[in-house]
Design an enzyme around this catalytic site. Structure first.
Site, short mmCIF file in Angstrom:
data_model
loop_
_atom_site.label_atom_id
_atom_site.label_comp_id
_atom_site.label_asym_id
_atom_site.label_seq_id
_atom_site.Cartn_x
_atom_site.Cartn_y
_atom_site.Cartn_z
N SER A 665 5.47 122.08 24.93
CA SER A 665 5.00 123.33 24.13
C SER A 665 6.32 124.04 23.97
O SER A 665 7.36 123.89 23.25
CB SER A 665 3.98 124.09 24.83
OG SER A 665 3.50 124.95 24.04
N ASP A 738 -4.07 118.82 17.97
CA ASP A 738 -3.25 120.06 18.49
C ASP A 738 -4.25 121.07 18.40
O ASP A 738 -4.40 121.50 17.06
CB ASP A 738 -1.96 120.00 18.43
CG ASP A 738 -1.13 121.11 19.44
OD1 ASP A 738 -1.95 122.19 19.48
OD2 ASP A 738 -0.17 120.78 19.90
N HIS A 772 -3.63 119.99 22.67
CA HIS A 772 -2.32 120.45 23.31
C HIS A 772 -1.59 119.68 24.42
O HIS A 772 -0.78 119.32 24.43
CB HIS A 772 -2.41 122.01 23.40
CG HIS A 772 -0.88 122.49 23.27
ND1 HIS A 772 0.19 122.24 22.36
CD2 HIS A 772 -0.46 123.31 24.36
CE1 HIS A 772 1.27 123.12 22.71
NE2 HIS A 772 0.81 123.77 24.02
#
Length: 808
Positions: A665, A738, A772
């Site tokens: 991330s 995601d 994610h």
């Protein structure tokens, strides 16, 4: 970082380009999931250590047992992406389940009770103990429904409640009434028809329009996109409230079906606070910003009063709140009094006012106007009550980065309990301890208790404090030993002389104990085995070092099993930057060197089993006053990374020519920037990142300035804009589904094409059905195998770099 070469310096370009790949190499023909070495597979397949839930009576715990990873077939089930949520249409609940496999009862006096499982269920979910501690409620996710189950803790028997199909789309489904006699559940309406069918051909275009009102919203994912999406959202989110008798199992419908986001009984059970979502829906914000009504219903489902009909919340200023009533909740110490906050500054921090919020209360029968309890100078955040009705009110201020807690009784002037910087972990007093089975803070005489992580220069040392509400002085009741990590899970008596502790050390697996504080003795409740004995001989230590600008930094250095002192081994540095306004707080130590090493998911720590050293969570503070930290993001990032590399090299554990860098991330964003602006690393691993900040134009992380205010900062921080500078191999991985704000899969797709277009060495892996964070067993094993292969090829086997290019 690619060094500048003249147009005739052909040899320079060859030296810096790294390993050569075919310019138009086709996709890999091996489309099967990879599997890492067997030791890694065994670690990942081991069930995680159970979590303990303490009963209201303090006489037993329920151990929540989970599977390690779901199969990809579970993630591949149909999924509807609607208004920011992901729905499994077959179960009418969340697409991702919790992976709970069972609940095991252990009595603190000794002896193991029943284990509750539901054969064939995909997953269970904990609703929790009845307030009197006699029953334990949970859900079971079957292939076509979510069931409600009730377990009798005395007999050890559990059964399904017939006639209830739980609706888990917008809430957890059920909650207990305070008298323990019934549960309030959101159910799928019994007479609901078939789901809306998508039209074979569109009836017209999809149109959005605005009339000049500012709407600075984040870049959300899974938004509604069509009239059909709106119909699906209404269909699956519509719930029928029901009251379930815990003794007879009778199910009584309350009110009419509606799109219900939340429903909470009053402490006396006479009323229900209901949050309903209304149309029109939006296609730029998620469901929690849709028009919303907060209603008070009677116990039988009749409308007593509508507190507010809130319009669409798509015009809230950055760092602002909605105007009008918000943050509704019951006062747990009164029969039926609802409390909420209202902004006095139009919800906008840019408006200068002496007080930003007021807190008001309205008691049953809810006639007339609410009574004002107090006003806050900063933005109101939360309110809690002690068992004797005293209020602890929290407020925060973005500009000064301060949080304050006030003690109020509604009569005298509030007294200040806490006043600290939001970034100052060392000053964090922790959280007040609630009474088990209640929403009120446990109060004994004039005392309450606080539990916290205990951040300090020596690392985290969890604590339990007693706070006198008369003098506001604290007394430390319990402090984790300096050579272990011990957390207070529950206080088992009013004087806090018996505590439920979760204890671990570097070599001792986390387990639960009953601690006698006065006698300084403890009794073990559990004896969990090491889920990853392959990591047993890993060594770790917290190291400290400093940036040239004087900011002090720390990291956890892990060395592989069998490491020989003085040997330089290949290393992976895994990090995640964080913004600060004050360099003092940026230098604070986080984490503990005394925790047991546990590994789950696609963890970088798994590379320890393959001979790699890991520099874990080296602090990467980005420091600047006010909103200016990111003005020197690149310079500070590179300085922090260089300080980390210089330290591990000077220690003799790392080879400067065999260090890789990675992150997930915002850590992936960091990795791409480090490869663009330095030559400190031989390769990078970037997972689920955002690389072009013009695609998140209304802010990201702690950045609140918009792209149009500081376009040069957005451009300088965006790795996409500097793809031509990357000359180290980089592995990009992204979940194809995601769901995180800002990290759309297109971020990695376009970054890959930019890197490929400039001749970089890059591998781009997308994981079907993954969000994610990666969940499925096949995806996790594949991701770890990709990371290991990449590090083996480009770091462990890397040849020394040309003199003059390393460390720039």
């Amino acid at each position: 970082m690619r060094l500048p070469c003249s147009s005739i310096a052909f040899s320079c370009a060859l030296v810096l380009a790294g390993p050569v790949l075919a310019q138009d190499a086709p996709p890999s023909t091996d489309l099967r999931y990879k599997v890492p070495p067997a030791d890694i597979v065994r670690i990942l397949d081991a069930p995680p250590i159970p979590q303990a839930l303490t009963s209201p009576k303090g006489d037993l715990i329920v151990l929540v047992e989970r599977s390690s990873m779901p199969p990809i077939t579970e993630l591949a089930q149909p999924m509807l992406r609607l208004a920011g949520i992901r729905v499994n249409p077959a179960t009418n609940g969340p697409h991702r389940t919790r992976g709970i496999t069972g609940f095991t009862v252990k009595r603190l006096a000794g002896g193991q009770g029943a284990t509750f499982t539901v054969p064939g269920a995909m997953s269970l979910g904990a609703i929790g103990f009845s307030p009197n501690g006699a029953l334990f409620a949970f859900t079971a996710v079957q292939n076509d429904r979510i069931e409600l189950w009730l377990a009798d803790l005395a007999t050890g028997k559990a059964d399904v409640v017939k006639g209830v199909r739980v609706n888990g789309v917008l809430s957890d489904g059920c909650s207990w009434f305070d008298d323990s006699r019934a549960l309030l559940c959101a159910a799928v309406p019994a007479a609901r028809g078939a789901a809306p069918v998508a039209p074979l051909a569109p009836l017209g275009p999809n149109v959005q329009e605005t009339s000049g009102t500012s709407s600075p919203v984040p870049t959300y994912q899974d938004l509604l996109t069509s009239a059909h999406d709106e119909a699906l959202f209404t269909y699956y989110a519509t719930a029928q409230l029901v009251r379930v008798d815990a003794t007879t199992r009778a199910v009584i419908a309350l009110g009419a079906p509606a799109v219900i986001a939340d429903a909470t009984p009053s402490p006396d059970g006479a009323f229900i606070l209901v949050q309903r979502i209304r149309q029109p829906y939006s296609r730029i914000v998620t469901w929690d910003d849709f028009p919303t009504s907060y209603d008070l219903w009677t116990r039988d489902g009749a409308l007593a009063r509508t507190l507010v009909d809130r319009p669409m919340a798509d015009t809230v200023p950055i760092n602002g709140v909605v105007t009008g009533p918000r943050s509704f909740r019951w006062n747990p110490t009164a029969p039926a009094t609802v409390v909420w906050a209202e902004a006095l500054d139009k919800g906008d921090l840019k408006v200068t006012v002496p007080q930003r919020d007021k807190v008001v209360a309205l008691a049953a029968p809810f006639a007339g106007q609410p009574a004002e309890l107090l006003r806050t100078e900063f933005r109101f955040t939360t309110i809690n009550w002690t068992e004797r009705g005293l209020m602890l009110v929290n407020e925060s201020d973005r500009r000064s980065r301060r949080v304050r807690t006030w003690l109020a009784d509604g009569k005298a002037a509030p007294r200040l309990v806490v006043d600290r910087g939001t970034e100052d972990s060392y000053a964090d007093p922790g959280q007040p301890l609630r009474r088990r089975g209640s929403d009120a803070i446990q109060q004994v005489g004039d005392d309450i208790y606080y539990t916290g992580m205990g951040a300090s220069p020596e690392g985290d040392r969890p604590f339990l404090d007693r706070l006198s509400l008369t003098t506001l002085q604290k007394t430390r009741v319990f402090h984790s030993a300096p050579n272990s990590y011990e957390q207070v899970v529950a206080v088992l008596d009013d004087r806090a002389q018996r505590l439920l502790i979760r204890r671990e050390t570097v070599t001792d697996v986390p387990n639960y104990f009953v601690r006698d504080v006065a006698a300084a003795t403890q009794v073990a409740l559990t004896a969990f085995a090491d889920p990853a004995p392959q990591m047993r001989n890993v060594t770790k230590r917290v190291i400290s070092y400093e940036r040239p600008d004087g900011v002090k930094l720390t990291a956890t250095l892990y060395l592989p099993p069998g490491y020989t002192a003085g040997t330089r081994v290949p290393m992976l540095m895994w990090a995640y930057p964080q913004e600060f306004t004050d360099r003092r707080f940026a230098s604070q130590v986080s984490g503990s060197p005394h925790r047991f090493t546990t590994v789950s998911g696609a963890s970088h720590l798994l590379l320890l089993t393959q001979g790699y050293a890991i520099l874990d969570d080296p602090t990467m503070p980005i420091v600047g006053p006010g909103e200016t930290a990111n003005d020197t993001y690149v310079e500070q990032l590179v300085a922090s990374a260089r300080a980390a590399v210089d330290t591990v090299v000077s220690m003799g554990v790392a080879d400067p020519d065999r260090i890789g860098v990675g992150g997930h991330s915002y850590g992936a964003f960091m990795t791409a920037n480090l490869l663009s602006h330095s030559d400190l690393f031989r390769a990078g691993i970037a997972r689920s990142g955002a690389y072009n900040r013009t695609l998140t134009p209304f802010g990201f992380q702690s950045e609140t300035r918009t792209y149009w205010e500081v376009p040069e900062i957005y451009a300088r921080m965006s790795p996409f804009m500097h793809a031509h500078k990357v000359n180290e191999p980089i592995l990009l991985t992204h979940g194809e589904a995601d769901n995180n704000t800002g990290t759309f899969p297109i971020q990695s797709e376009r970054y890959y094409k930019a890197l490929k277009g400039h001749g970089a060495t890059v591998r781009y892996v997308t994981l079907p059905h993954e969000a994610h964070g990666y969940a499925a067993r096949e995806s996790v094993l594949h991701t770890v195998a990709e990371m290991l292969d990449w590090m083996n090829l480009h770091v462990k086997s890397a040849k020394p770099r040309t003199t003059g290019t390393a460390g720039m």
